[in-house]
Write a protein that holds these residues in place. Structure first.
Motif, PDB file in Angstrom:
ATOM      1  N   VAL A   1       0.805  -1.163  -0.068  1.00 55.59           N
ATOM      2  CA  VAL A   1      -0.014   0.011   0.084  1.00 55.59           C
ATOM      3  C   VAL A   1       0.967   1.243  -0.021  1.00 55.59           C
ATOM      4  O   VAL A   1       1.311   1.500  -1.229  1.00 55.59           O
ATOM      5  N   ASP A   2       0.864   1.928   1.099  1.00 52.77           N
ATOM      6  CA  ASP A   2       1.690   3.216   1.160  1.00 52.77           C
ATOM      7  C   ASP A   2       3.094   3.116   1.837  1.00 52.77           C
ATOM      8  O   ASP A   2       3.735   4.366   1.634  1.00 52.77           O
ATOM      9  N   PHE A   3       3.436   2.120   2.371  1.00 52.45           N
ATOM     10  CA  PHE A   3       4.687   2.157   3.078  1.00 52.45           C
ATOM     11  C   PHE A   3       5.974   2.541   2.289  1.00 52.45           C
ATOM     12  O   PHE A   3       6.145   2.044   1.131  1.00 52.45           O
ATOM     13  N   ILE A   4       6.823   3.598   2.589  1.00 51.00           N
ATOM     14  CA  ILE A   4       8.062   3.748   2.044  1.00 51.00           C
ATOM     15  C   ILE A   4       9.120   3.837   3.123  1.00 51.00           C
ATOM     16  O   ILE A   4       8.653   4.387   4.309  1.00 51.00           O
ATOM     17  N   ASN A   5      10.293   3.671   2.875  1.00 46.52           N
ATOM     18  CA  ASN A   5      11.228   3.917   4.112  1.00 46.52           C
ATOM     19  C   ASN A   5      11.687   5.537   3.762  1.00 46.52           C
ATOM     20  O   ASN A   5      11.331   6.411   3.572  1.00 46.52           O
ATOM     21  N   VAL A   6      12.781   5.708   4.785  1.00 46.82           N
ATOM     22  CA  VAL A   6      13.126   7.267   5.062  1.00 46.82           C
ATOM     23  C   VAL A   6      13.766   7.792   3.889  1.00 46.82           C
ATOM     24  O   VAL A   6      13.810   9.178   3.695  1.00 46.82           O
ATOM     25  N   LEU A   7      14.301   7.127   2.801  1.00 41.30           N
ATOM     26  CA  LEU A   7      14.676   7.697   1.650  1.00 41.30           C
ATOM     27  C   LEU A   7      13.696   7.896   0.636  1.00 41.30           C
ATOM     28  O   LEU A   7      13.800   8.068  -0.477  1.00 41.30           O
ATOM     29  N   GLY A   8      12.486   7.196   1.137  1.00 38.25           N
ATOM     30  CA  GLY A   8      11.273   7.308  -0.044  1.00 38.25           C
ATOM     31  C   GLY A   8      11.255   6.211  -0.972  1.00 38.25           C
ATOM     32  O   GLY A   8      10.630   6.189  -2.145  1.00 38.25           O
ATOM     33  N   GLN A   9      11.927   5.018  -0.531  1.00 41.29           N
ATOM     34  CA  GLN A   9      12.024   3.774  -1.386  1.00 41.29           C
ATOM     35  C   GLN A   9      11.237   2.706  -0.848  1.00 41.29           C
ATOM     36  O   GLN A   9      10.785   2.726   0.350  1.00 41.29           O
ATOM     37  N   GLU A  10      10.412   1.860  -1.889  1.00 37.99           N
ATOM     38  CA  GLU A  10       9.564   0.725  -1.398  1.00 37.99           C
ATOM     39  C   GLU A  10      10.471  -0.379  -0.776  1.00 37.99           C
ATOM     40  O   GLU A  10      11.464  -0.745  -1.008  1.00 37.99           O
ATOM     41  N   GLY A  11       9.662  -1.059   0.169  1.00 33.32           N
ATOM     42  CA  GLY A  11      10.327  -2.391   0.625  1.00 33.32           C
ATOM     43  C   GLY A  11       9.665  -3.562  -0.332  1.00 33.32           C
ATOM     44  O   GLY A  11       8.867  -3.154  -1.481  1.00 33.32           O
ATOM     45  N   LYS A  12      10.193  -4.858  -0.189  1.00 33.72           N
ATOM     46  CA  LYS A  12       9.901  -5.926  -1.345  1.00 33.72           C
ATOM     47  C   LYS A  12       8.889  -6.917  -0.515  1.00 33.72           C
ATOM     48  O   LYS A  12       8.818  -8.101  -1.114  1.00 33.72           O
ATOM     49  N   TYR A  13       8.681  -6.817   0.867  1.00 35.33           N
ATOM     50  CA  TYR A  13       8.154  -8.013   1.478  1.00 35.33           C
ATOM     51  C   TYR A  13       6.780  -8.450   0.848  1.00 35.33           C
ATOM     52  O   TYR A  13       6.272  -9.522   0.751  1.00 35.33           O
ATOM     53  N   GLN A  14       5.909  -7.484   0.148  1.00 39.58           N
ATOM     54  CA  GLN A  14       4.949  -7.870  -0.633  1.00 39.58           C
ATOM     55  C   GLN A  14       5.139  -8.957  -1.513  1.00 39.58           C
ATOM     56  O   GLN A  14       4.003  -9.656  -2.168  1.00 39.58           O
ATOM     57  N   ASP A  15       6.274  -9.018  -2.322  1.00 39.43           N
ATOM     58  CA  ASP A  15       6.498  -9.948  -3.319  1.00 39.43           C
ATOM     59  C   ASP A  15       6.891 -11.662  -2.393  1.00 39.43           C
ATOM     60  O   ASP A  15       6.677 -12.682  -2.930  1.00 39.43           O
ATOM     61  N   TYR A  16       6.779 -11.534  -1.150  1.00 42.64           N
ATOM     62  CA  TYR A  16       6.840 -12.760  -0.348  1.00 42.64           C
ATOM     63  C   TYR A  16       5.750 -12.966   0.654  1.00 42.64           C
ATOM     64  O   TYR A  16       6.042 -13.964   1.389  1.00 42.64           O
ATOM     65  N   PHE A  17       4.842 -12.336   0.361  1.00 47.54           N
ATOM     66  CA  PHE A  17       3.581 -12.667   1.199  1.00 47.54           C
ATOM     67  C   PHE A  17       3.161 -14.224   1.062  1.00 47.54           C
ATOM     68  O   PHE A  17       3.265 -14.684   0.157  1.00 47.54           O
TER      69      PHE A  17
END
Length: 280
Positions: free
Chosen positions: A229-245
């Motif tokens: 959904v909307d989560f990004i890290n402190v540098l404004g970049q996306e995580g990848k865990y959604q690919d491993y749900f």
DNA sequence: AGTCGCCTGGTA
DNA sequence: TACCAGGCGACT
């Protein structure tokens, strides 16, 4: 949704980029989000970043803290000259600040910290460090995975409750840090039906679930959080865990463990994904 | 212990 | 155009 791995990802980033900076100015666009007095933090330096459950604590050197809760769609983004060229995820809503930026912190060395929040559920609070433990949110936080949640404590917590095990996992007063994504995935990994009554789990199932909770949270952290959904890290970049749900969001998809199909039901008023064939 | 309200963008 | 997403406090 920002849960323990997402907030911890953010904490690590803030620890790296924000510590040592001085706060020069605070601009508040949506007043209900910013609570307390901006005057109390202007001129203060950032000392350390802590996390309690899904809450962030930015410790300042003047006896005040900046406490942040992202709720569903909050973002904390740091920008300076060195990071200005890094590509910002579209999830940030465009060049910063933008219409989702509700609080802007001007820092020394031409750096900025932005609080963005599409749905405005989150908050940023200025509070005296000595009063931090009086905030109900922190005072009532349950034991946390990787911290004080031991297997013994986990068994004790579930043995006392008749509520659905999934609802218990997400109850911050009982256990801190777990939200919908990791509750679904932990129950899938442990092979336990999310609707089961907590106290009716066997000791073996309790142990399996405890280990599954640690495992999925560790994976979430490893992949830098879930940015479905909307989560990004402190540098404004996306995580990848959604690919491993494992189960979360996989309605009508094939189960990765058996020949079953993941189904979506409601448990405790929340969307719940599980495989009826191998989660019992 | 269960439900509602806070919000708004995205989707059926 | 109605509904859904869900963290968490308030309320029942």
């Amino acid at each position: 949704m920002p849960e323990l791995p997402e907030v911890e990802t953010l904490r690590l980033g803030l620890q790296k980029y924000l510590v040592g900076h001085k706060i020069l100015d605070v601009k508040v666009n949506v007043s209900k989000i910013f609570q307390g007095s901006a005057k109390d933090i202007i001129g203060a330096k950032v000392k350390e970043i802590k996390r309690v459950g899904k809450g962030l604590i930015i410790e300042l050197d003047n006896g005040f803290d900046l406490v942040i809760h992202l709720k569903l769609t909050g973002q904390v983004i740091y920008r300076d000259k060195k990071t200005a060229d890094l590509k910002l995820s579209d999830k940030a809503g465009g060049q910063l600040p933008n219409k989702f930026t509700h609080v802007t912190f001007a820092l020394d060395s031409d750096a900025f910290l932005f609080y963005n929040d599409v749905r405005r559920f989150g908050w940023v609070k200025v509070i005296k460090d000595s009063k931090l433990s009086e905030l109900p949110f922190f005072k009532e936080m349950g034991p946390e995975p990787f911290k004080d949640l031991t297997l013994e404590k986990f068994e004790d917590i579930i043995s006392k409750s008749l509520i659905a095990i999934k609802v218990l996992l997400m109850d911050q007063k009982r256990i801190g840090g777990i939200g919908n994504i990791y509750a679904n995935d932990a129950l899938f990994l442990a092979g336990i039906d999310p609707r089961r009554k907590a106290k009716e789990l066997s000791p073996d199932e309790a142990k399996k679930l405890y280990e599954a909770v640690l495992e999925v949270l560790k994976n979430g952290l490893k992949y830098g959080g879930a940015s479905d959904v909307d989560f990004i890290n402190v540098l404004g970049q996306e995580g990848k865990y959604q690919d491993y749900f494992l189960a979360y969001g996989k309605n009508q998809k094939k189960c990765s463990r058996c020949s079953g199909t993941i189904e979506k039901i409601m448990v405790g008023g929340r969307g719940t994904y599980f495989c009826p064939a191998c989660q019992r």
